[in-house]
Design an enzyme around this catalytic site. Structure first.
Site, PDB file in Angstrom:
ATOM      1  N   ASP A  14       0.804  -1.286  -0.110  1.00  0.00           N
ATOM      2  CA  ASP A  14      -0.003   0.050   0.090  1.00  0.00           C
ATOM      3  C   ASP A  14       0.849   1.341  -0.036  1.00  0.00           C
ATOM      4  O   ASP A  14       0.673   2.287  -0.700  1.00  0.00           O
ATOM      5  CB  ASP A  14      -0.929   0.000   1.325  1.00  0.00           C
ATOM      6  CG  ASP A  14      -1.727  -1.211   1.383  1.00  0.00           C
ATOM      7  OD1 ASP A  14      -2.910  -0.891   1.217  1.00  0.00           O
ATOM      8  OD2 ASP A  14      -1.466  -2.067   1.764  1.00  0.00           O
ATOM      9  N   ASN A  38      -4.406  -5.463   6.677  1.00  0.00           N
ATOM     10  CA  ASN A  38      -2.840  -5.928   6.975  1.00  0.00           C
ATOM     11  C   ASN A  38      -2.527  -5.558   8.603  1.00  0.00           C
ATOM     12  O   ASN A  38      -1.921  -6.291   9.063  1.00  0.00           O
ATOM     13  CB  ASN A  38      -1.947  -5.143   5.939  1.00  0.00           C
ATOM     14  CG  ASN A  38      -1.614  -5.498   4.668  1.00  0.00           C
ATOM     15  OD1 ASN A  38      -2.151  -6.559   4.389  1.00  0.00           O
ATOM     16  ND2 ASN A  38      -1.901  -4.597   3.620  1.00  0.00           N
ATOM     17  N   THR A 123      -7.373  -0.535  -1.969  1.00  0.00           N
ATOM     18  CA  THR A 123      -6.131  -1.517  -1.668  1.00  0.00           C
ATOM     19  C   THR A 123      -6.104  -2.074  -0.421  1.00  0.00           C
ATOM     20  O   THR A 123      -5.096  -2.948  -0.033  1.00  0.00           O
ATOM     21  CB  THR A 123      -4.736  -0.795  -2.144  1.00  0.00           C
ATOM     22  OG1 THR A 123      -4.395  -0.225  -1.216  1.00  0.00           O
ATOM     23  CG2 THR A 123      -4.634   0.014  -3.252  1.00  0.00           C
ATOM     24  N   PHE A 165      -6.398 -12.235  -0.079  1.00  0.00           N
ATOM     25  CA  PHE A 165      -6.243 -11.619   1.430  1.00  0.00           C
ATOM     26  C   PHE A 165      -7.484 -10.436   1.489  1.00  0.00           C
ATOM     27  O   PHE A 165      -8.351 -10.463   2.560  1.00  0.00           O
ATOM     28  CB  PHE A 165      -4.935 -10.981   1.768  1.00  0.00           C
ATOM     29  CG  PHE A 165      -5.244 -10.289   3.182  1.00  0.00           C
ATOM     30  CD1 PHE A 165      -5.121 -11.079   4.367  1.00  0.00           C
ATOM     31  CD2 PHE A 165      -5.432  -8.673   3.344  1.00  0.00           C
ATOM     32  CE1 PHE A 165      -5.169 -10.336   5.591  1.00  0.00           C
ATOM     33  CE2 PHE A 165      -5.362  -8.256   4.602  1.00  0.00           C
ATOM     34  CZ  PHE A 165      -5.258  -9.236   5.553  1.00  0.00           C
ATOM     35  N   ASN A 166      -7.435  -9.443   0.679  1.00  0.00           N
ATOM     36  CA  ASN A 166      -8.430  -8.445   0.923  1.00  0.00           C
ATOM     37  C   ASN A 166      -9.825  -8.936   0.617  1.00  0.00           C
ATOM     38  O   ASN A 166     -10.591  -8.253   1.445  1.00  0.00           O
ATOM     39  CB  ASN A 166      -7.931  -7.452  -0.197  1.00  0.00           C
ATOM     40  CG  ASN A 166      -6.855  -6.400  -0.033  1.00  0.00           C
ATOM     41  OD1 ASN A 166      -6.320  -6.620   0.997  1.00  0.00           O
ATOM     42  ND2 ASN A 166      -6.510  -5.928  -1.035  1.00  0.00           N
ATOM     43  N   HIS A 250       1.151  -5.666  -5.706  1.00  0.00           N
ATOM     44  CA  HIS A 250      -0.277  -5.820  -5.705  1.00  0.00           C
ATOM     45  C   HIS A 250      -0.772  -4.437  -5.923  1.00  0.00           C
ATOM     46  O   HIS A 250      -1.695  -4.320  -6.739  1.00  0.00           O
ATOM     47  CB  HIS A 250      -0.726  -6.454  -4.443  1.00  0.00           C
ATOM     48  CG  HIS A 250      -0.381  -8.077  -4.357  1.00  0.00           C
ATOM     49  ND1 HIS A 250      -0.677  -9.135  -4.898  1.00  0.00           N
ATOM     50  CD2 HIS A 250       0.624  -8.403  -3.075  1.00  0.00           C
ATOM     51  CE1 HIS A 250      -0.295 -10.079  -4.453  1.00  0.00           C
ATOM     52  NE2 HIS A 250       0.477  -9.752  -3.240  1.00  0.00           N
ATOM     53  N   ASP A 251      -0.945  -3.579  -4.886  1.00  0.00           N
ATOM     54  CA  ASP A 251      -1.405  -2.277  -4.529  1.00  0.00           C
ATOM     55  C   ASP A 251      -0.991  -1.404  -5.616  1.00  0.00           C
ATOM     56  O   ASP A 251      -1.655  -0.718  -6.376  1.00  0.00           O
ATOM     57  CB  ASP A 251      -1.342  -1.955  -3.134  1.00  0.00           C
ATOM     58  CG  ASP A 251      -2.151  -3.098  -2.212  1.00  0.00           C
ATOM     59  OD1 ASP A 251      -2.906  -3.672  -2.810  1.00  0.00           O
ATOM     60  OD2 ASP A 251      -2.017  -2.835  -1.219  1.00  0.00           O
TER      61      ASP A 251
HETATM   62  C1  BDR Z   1      -3.458  -7.864  -0.819  1.00  0.00           C
HETATM   63  O1  BDR Z   1      -3.310  -8.043   0.434  1.00  0.00           O
HETATM   64  C2  BDR Z   1      -2.380  -7.428   1.285  1.00  0.00           C
HETATM   65  O2  BDR Z   1      -1.620  -8.027   2.291  1.00  0.00           O
HETATM   66  C3  BDR Z   1      -1.814  -6.401   0.392  1.00  0.00           C
HETATM   67  O3  BDR Z   1      -1.387  -5.006   1.062  1.00  0.00           O
HETATM   68  C4  BDR Z   1      -2.603  -6.239  -0.869  1.00  0.00           C
HETATM   69  O4  BDR Z   1      -3.452  -5.359  -0.808  1.00  0.00           O
HETATM   70  C5  BDR Z   1      -2.745  -8.900  -1.759  1.00  0.00           C
HETATM   71  O5  BDR Z   1      -3.344  -9.982  -1.422  1.00  0.00           O
HETATM   72 CA    CA Z   2      -3.279  -3.536   0.999  1.00  0.00          CA
END
Ligand code: BDR
Ligand code: CA
Length: 330
Positions: A14, A38, A123, A165-166, A250-251
């Site tokens: 992020d 997170n 994100t 995760f998100n 990712h972000d």
């Molecule tokens: C996402 O999960 C978080 O840990 C990262 O910041 C990202 O947004 C990836 O799966």
């Molecule tokens: Ca994130």
């Protein structure tokens, strides 16, 4: 100038995404909202404010949002991001700020003030956005674009075998949000899932080279020391897992796509979220059978163009005179 809001759970990647947003001359970051994910909400707010201060933008408001997913706490990702959320980076404690608006109030006000022009990027878990949609079901129609880092479509998950995760962190929120943004008239919505983010790596060697390039820039040492210290925690973890010393972007990819959607190829699909499965809670399900859908699922990415763009962005930020790296070390 594109009016932009990021909704974050700052987190190493992020933070990388925030710095990218701040580097873009075509975007105006109106504010950043924080959500538990997170790390807990207090750390997400603190980290976000510390990163904005590092980049010389302590004036940008940080709006606290949800402290837990809709159905309650599920745990964080401090194994990936470190106890603070920013790996081994040590940023100065941000100066006290005036009491900020709640994230949901801030979104709704910004969407009204910038009707049809606001770009929103999430994100972190989608809790704040779900609460905003519950308050104003017209929010999806008021935005210009909505981009989410979330989901895994033709690939497996990261936090479980099935889930990213998100989405896993708050599947009910994700379901509410995807349904709201699937309605007629909703702003174009793009899901940046693991299918594309796993192709976008920034290696330790990339960061070392960036530090050398920016060594004489006014803010180069401060910015690149932060990026390297933050990422080192992640690199060590990857190495222990037998993987390359590289950060999955990712972000930052989601932020970049929000400002330049041509970085990815999307397919408009119906997408929903599994909320009950014993092994699959938080899985994103895209229907590839040919039914019309409205959610743009990113399935291909121009990874090398994005990597070059990211490195150029940080180089640009390092050279900006109004960055305030002297706050470091206070
Ligand atoms: C996402 O999960 C978080 O840990 C990262 O910041 C990202 O947004 C990836 O799966
Ligand atoms: Ca994130």
């Amino acid at each position: 100038m594109i009016p932009l809001i990021l909704d974050v759970d700052t987190g190493i990647d992020d933070a990388f995404g925030l710095l990218y947003a701040l580097s873009r001359p075509d975007a105006r970051l109106l504010g950043v909202s924080a959500v538990a994910g997170n790390v807990n909400l207090a750390k997400a707010v603190r980290n976000t404010r510390a990163v904005l201060a590092l980049a010389g933008r302590p004036d940008i408001p940080v709006w606290p949002g949800a402290a837990a997913p809709l159905l309650g706490h599920v745990g964080d990702a401090s194994d990936i991001h470190g106890d603070s959320g920013l790996g081994h980076a040590l940023l100065p404690e941000p100066a006290p700020a005036p009491v900020a608006a709640h994230a949901v109030d801030a979104f709704l006000a910004a969407a009204r003030d910038h009707e049809g022009r606001l770009v929103l990027v999430a994100t972190g878990p989608l809790t704040n956005i779900a609460l905003a949609v519950a308050r104003d079901p017209d929010l999806p129609r008021r935005l210009a674009r909505f981009v989410v880092m979330g989901g895994a479509f033709a690939v497996g998950g990261n936090v479980t075998a099935a889930a990213e995760f998100n989405i896993w962190h708050d599947p009910e929120a994700a379901r509410i949000v995807l349904r709201a943004f699937s309605q007629e008239g909703a702003a174009p919505t793009i899901l940046i899932g693991l299918d594309v983010t796993r192709q976008c790596l920034l290696s330790e060697a990339d960061l070392d080279a960036l530090a050398a390039t920016c060594a004489d820039a006014p803010n180069g040492p401060a910015l690149t020391t932060f990026l390297r210290d933050a990422a080192r925690h992640y690199f060590d973890l990857m190495q222990r897992r037998g993987r390359p010393r590289a950060l999955v972007m990712h972000d930052p990819l989601a932020v970049a796509v929000a400002l330049d959607p041509s970085l990815v190829r999307t397919t408009a699909l119906p997408v929903d979220v599994e909320t009950r499965g014993e092994l699959t809670r938080g899985q994103t399900i895209a229907d590839f059978r040919g039914e019309p859908g409205r959610i743009g699922v990113a399935l291909e990415v121009e990874a090398s163009r994005f990597r070059a763009d990211y490195l150029a962005a940080i180089t640009r930020l390092a050279g900006e005179p109004d960055c305030l790296p002297q706050e470091r070390g206070q």
